[in-house]
Design a protein around this motif. Sequence first.
Motif, PDB file in Angstrom:
ATOM      1  N   TYR A   1     -81.333  29.471 -18.948  1.00  0.00           N
ATOM      2  CA  TYR A   1     -80.605  28.558 -18.483  1.00  0.00           C
ATOM      3  C   TYR A   1     -79.320  28.980 -17.579  1.00  0.00           C
ATOM      4  O   TYR A   1     -78.840  28.114 -16.949  1.00  0.00           O
ATOM      5  N   VAL A   2     -79.085  30.227 -17.799  1.00  0.00           N
ATOM      6  CA  VAL A   2     -77.843  30.695 -17.194  1.00  0.00           C
ATOM      7  C   VAL A   2     -77.920  32.098 -16.255  1.00  0.00           C
ATOM      8  O   VAL A   2     -79.396  32.418 -16.073  1.00  0.00           O
ATOM      9  N   ASP A   3     -76.876  32.396 -15.566  1.00  0.00           N
ATOM     10  CA  ASP A   3     -76.846  33.634 -15.093  1.00  0.00           C
ATOM     11  C   ASP A   3     -77.693  33.622 -13.727  1.00  0.00           C
ATOM     12  O   ASP A   3     -78.625  33.628 -13.675  1.00  0.00           O
ATOM     13  N   GLY A   4     -76.656  33.336 -12.809  1.00  0.00           N
ATOM     14  CA  GLY A   4     -77.474  33.075 -11.423  1.00  0.00           C
ATOM     15  C   GLY A   4     -76.618  32.495 -10.514  1.00  0.00           C
ATOM     16  O   GLY A   4     -75.524  32.905  -9.900  1.00  0.00           O
ATOM     17  N   TRP A   5     -76.840  31.172 -10.412  1.00  0.00           N
ATOM     18  CA  TRP A   5     -75.759  30.308  -9.850  1.00  0.00           C
ATOM     19  C   TRP A   5     -74.365  29.771 -10.510  1.00  0.00           C
ATOM     20  O   TRP A   5     -74.381  30.043 -11.771  1.00  0.00           O
ATOM     21  N   SER A   6     -73.517  29.158  -9.720  1.00  0.00           N
ATOM     22  CA  SER A   6     -72.503  28.932 -10.242  1.00  0.00           C
ATOM     23  C   SER A   6     -72.140  27.946 -11.499  1.00  0.00           C
ATOM     24  O   SER A   6     -71.036  27.974 -12.088  1.00  0.00           O
ATOM     25  N   ASP A   7     -73.204  27.204 -11.535  1.00  0.00           N
ATOM     26  CA  ASP A   7     -72.967  26.353 -12.571  1.00  0.00           C
ATOM     27  C   ASP A   7     -73.732  26.885 -13.802  1.00  0.00           C
ATOM     28  O   ASP A   7     -74.154  25.566 -14.788  1.00  0.00           O
ATOM     29  N   SER A   8     -73.926  28.012 -14.528  1.00  0.00           N
ATOM     30  CA  SER A   8     -74.260  28.418 -15.515  1.00  0.00           C
ATOM     31  C   SER A   8     -73.860  27.848 -16.873  1.00  0.00           C
ATOM     32  O   SER A   8     -74.394  27.440 -17.495  1.00  0.00           O
TER      33      SER A   8
END
Length: 243
Positions: free
Chosen positions: A39-46
Amino acid sequence: MGRTLSIGDIHGGLKALKQLLHDKVKVTTEDTIIFLGDYVDGWSDSANVVSYLIELAKDFDCIFIRGNHDDLTHQYLKSGAITDRWVIHGGQSSIDGYAKLSSKEIQQHLLFFSAMQNYYIDDQNRLFVHAGFTNLHGPENEYYDTGFYWDRTLWEMAISLDPNIEKTSEFYPKRLQIFDEIFIGHTPVTRIGESLPVNKASIWNIDTGAAFKGSISALDINTKEVWQSDPVYTLYPNEDGRN
């Protein structure tokens, strides 16, 4: 009867996830949604993805599988553990996102991470797991939990398997005989030049490269209908993601 939908890797792409669920899939409260992790780690909305999923689960029937990036972020939130490799591979977006959340919100997220499942088996003998498993007798016999969200050998075996070999053959891989179908993420199908979920042997890989140049995908596990967001990077034009 509602649909049973499986959602591939998200990697902080909240704009794409909302577009997928509400504009493309048009999800309803009769549907069951099985999220395959990362779900996390990548784009700014993690961090915002996790907040959104916590709220979504209040109204929808959701199952959340643990991904390797979810485990890494969870370890960070619990102990402050940071590795250079994690930061390079998307962790910085989670570090930055959680710096903006209150301690109360972080506590809610910690409960969410702790409650994730390593795998899920439905009543039709279908397995849902982020990455794979290695034990020939099935995931319940696995010695280490980390394989559920790090293993790539299950997928590598499936894509290298002779398509003409029968499932009843003594040479057919034992791990692929246990379940009627297996749904995974973790290894982007873009690595083999594909942009849609890929079926190899009994495995469906639904990671369509959201962390890079691909989309977030949803699969109806019964009809095999596919929906996709726009390529995630197009919704975050001023960011690099993990590209």
